[in-house]
Write a protein that holds these residues in place. Structure first.
Motif: not given
Length: 235
Positions: A40-44
């Motif tokens: 989520f750190q990369h996806l958001i």
């Protein structure tokens, strides 16, 4: 079947592990990304960039495409300009956008918006231009106003072409998202793929590619849901 074939080939040695990683190893990477919070750190940030840039480009593209399709004087002024900028590879403009908007989020939003804008304009204009003129003349014969003709005949008739153009535009937006994130982004799917590729970490590289594929499938599903909602009159 393809996943099973890849798993068998990499385990048996038919496929070199330097060429293709085991699908089970890629799945394990997903588990690690999820458990560590890196997913989520990369996806958001990627989703936010895609949402903002594509929304700006698509909304402006639909508006300009409608103006070009509905008004001949707008078509005479803007259509040559759109035809001139449409063939330009948008990735080639990334250094220019960095100069104009900085290396932070502004240049990424601008690149995605511009890359979404031009195909949306072309698709919207073509969809409006292909609306059956017989229906328009029929509306005129029944005394409908110009606004009613646009709202009840032109827009419904052009909507399938507009949504088809959005499918292409959003696919281009995902490509430009990755390119933008490979330049000056600490987090994002593009930055993650670039880092994995520089380390020749095939498992993490393929995990990033799979995330992009899933993102493309989800975008297509959203457009499909919008089509079913807006075009239910065709059933």
């Amino acid at each position: 079947m393809l996943l099973l074939l890849a798993e068998w080939g990499t385990r048996s040695g038919v496929i070199s592990p330097l060429t293709l990683p085991k699908p089970t190893d890629v799945f394990q990477i997903f588990v690690e990304l999820y458990s560590s919070g890196l997913l989520f750190q990369h996806l958001i940030p990627s989703l936010l960039r895609l949402l903002v840039g594509a929304a700006l480009g698509a909304s402006l593209g639909i508006a300009v495409g409608l103006l070009i399709g509905l008004f001949s004087f707008v078509r005479a002024g803007l259509l040559p300009l759109v035809a001139a900028i449409f063939p330009i590879p948008k990735i080639a403009l990334l250094p220019l956008f960095v100069i104009w908007f900085g290396i932070d989020e502004g240049s990424k939003y601008a690149l995605i918006a511009f890359g979404t804008f031009t195909p949306t304009v072309v698709a919207t204009f073509a969809a409006v231009d292909n609306v059956d003129r017989t229906l328009i003349r029929m509306g005129q014969s029944f005394g409908l106003s110009w606004v009613s003709i646009v709202r009840k005949i032109v827009l419904p008739g052009a909507m399938p072409g507009i949504l088809a153009g959005l499918r292409i535009s959003l696919a281009i937006a995902i490509i430009l998202l990755v390119a933008a994130e490979m330049l000056g982004a600490e987090f994002g799917i593009g930055a993650y793929i670039l880092q994995a590729g520089s380390l020749y970490d095939l498992e993490r590289l393929f995990a990033g590619v799979v995330i992009l594929s899933v993102l493309g499938v989800l975008v297509s599903a959203v457009i499909g849901a919008v089509e079913r909602r807006l075009l239910d009159w065709r059933t």
